[in-house]
Design an enzyme around this catalytic site. Structure first.
Site, PDB file in Angstrom:
ATOM      1  N   THR A  38     -63.088  -2.389  56.791  1.00 39.20           N
ATOM      2  CA  THR A  38     -64.108  -3.440  56.318  1.00 39.20           C
ATOM      3  C   THR A  38     -64.726  -3.090  54.826  1.00 39.20           C
ATOM      4  OG1 THR A  38     -64.455  -3.545  58.687  1.00 39.20           O
ATOM      5  CG2 THR A  38     -66.371  -4.273  57.077  1.00 39.20           C
ATOM      6  N   ALA A  67     -63.949   4.818  60.592  1.00 39.72           N
ATOM      7  CA  ALA A  67     -64.972   3.865  61.012  1.00 39.72           C
ATOM      8  C   ALA A  67     -66.358   4.311  60.407  1.00 39.72           C
ATOM      9  CB  ALA A  67     -65.092   3.690  62.594  1.00 39.72           C
ATOM     10  N   LYS A  78     -51.836   4.491  66.480  1.00 38.44           N
ATOM     11  CA  LYS A  78     -53.283   4.746  66.579  1.00 38.44           C
ATOM     12  C   LYS A  78     -53.653   4.295  67.716  1.00 38.44           C
ATOM     13  CE  LYS A  78     -57.796   3.731  64.703  1.00 38.44           C
ATOM     14  NZ  LYS A  78     -58.636   2.934  64.076  1.00 38.44           N
TER      15      LYS A  78
END
Length: 337
Positions: A290, A267, A180
């Site tokens: 996250t 994201a 990535k």
């Protein structure tokens, strides 16, 4: 005759050893498993096959890296696996959820969350080995690379050169060519620097890497990366770690419609509904870290994300009903009493 002593720099720290010294002898002296690390000598990678023949000499600048949580294969339902697999770079995966391995309390919690998510690909960062404490646990002790696909990433890289160096070391450390790529523009937004991203992607592809690339939600940049030969396009939903959800669904949909390789939102996902929305837009998958790691109960959130990705995919394939300006009764009006 006295013993000859050499001094070398290892991960920025000066160390002294008796000479002569080979690369393998150095790793043995540091109690490091050669199978789990990559070695760079004076900014050139030393292949594992050359550890016995490579001499370490006075003044050498050495970097020793391994994989850490960064950015047990768990089964998803058999019907989901067989009828609607995700294909990236010629390999088939049952899960359309990719998860990061950073920000967790410890490696035990990382492994529990990955198992609950059903993910078969995890992103990992490449970082220096702590040569002062080589006995520290490594991610590979908790997530077996033989049963789950490691996706080395370039988190924290702000130039194409840094990204290239990182991924070349990653390939040497683990042997993986599926990577990535992300090249960041600044520390405040963590938006991708697209000029550096394009430069790095072109070189990596020429070197045989299979590049999954983090990009802005600009359809033109996404098309260029697609045409260049990247194996997956990964537009941001919102800034990394923000949890704001999909901010520009129109552009995400445009990227999906024009791409010939998988598109995965990368994201910005904050909760399960964000993941479902990404999938309902037609994305092939979602990458997150996250949203799971910083939940109050990461393992439960990982399970929720698994179901959200599957539900969103099914909804996309089913085709939603058209939106209407006025009510449309569910029950027939004929025959009312």
């Amino acid at each position: 005759m006295g013993v000859c002593v050499i001094t070398v720099s290892i991960n920025g720290e000066n160390r002294s050893f008796d000479a002569p010294l080979t690369a393998r002898g150095l790793l043995d002296a540091l109690s490091l498993d050669p199978r789990k690390v990559a070695l760079e000598r004076n900014r050139e990678i030393v292949p594992k096959s050359m550890f016995d023949d490579t001499q370490v000499v006075d003044g050498d600048q050495l970097e020793i890296v391994h994989f850490v949580g960064g950015g047990q294969q768990s089964a998803v339902s058999e019907g989901y696996r067989v009828t609607d697999p995700l294909q990236i770079a010629g390999k088939t995966y049952g899960s359309r959820l990719i998860v990061g391995t950073g920000k967790y309390r410890d490696f035990e919690q990382t492994a529990e969350a990955v198992a609950a998510s059903g993910a078969e690909i995890v992103t990992v960062a490449v970082r220096r080995v702590n040569v002062s404490d080589p006995g520290q646990p490594m991610l590979t002790d908790y997530l077996d690379p033989k049963s789950i696909t490691y996706l080395p990433n370039t988190a924290g890289c702000f130039t194409a050169d840094d990204a290239l160096r990182t991924l070349r070391l990653a390939r040497e450390a683990g042997g993986w060519d599926l990577v990535k790529l992300e090249v960041l523009g600044d520390k405040a937004t963590l938006y991708p620097d697209m000029r550096e991203t394009l430069k790095a992607a072109e070189v990596l592809i020429s070197e045989g890497f299979k590049v999954m690339v983090y990009t802005s939600d600009d359809p033109l940049f996404a098309r260029e990366l697609n045409d260049m030969g990247c194996v997956a396009i990964m537009p941001l939903g919102a800034p990394i770690g923000s949890g704001l959800g999909i901010q520009n669904p129109v552009n995400i949909r445009l990227i999906v419609e024009q791409s010939t390789v998988p598109v995965l939102v990368d994201a910005g996902v904050g909760t399960a509904s964000d993941a479902a929305i990404a999938m309902e837009l037609g994305c092939d998958g979602v990458l997150m870290n996250t949203a799971i790691a910083e939940a109050k109960d990461p393992v439960r959130m990982a399970r929720a994300m698994k179901h959200a990705v599957e539900a969103g995919r099914h909804a996309y394939l089913a085709g939603r009903m058209p939106k209407k300006r006025y009510a449309d009764p569910s029950s027939p009006l004929a025959g009312l009493i």
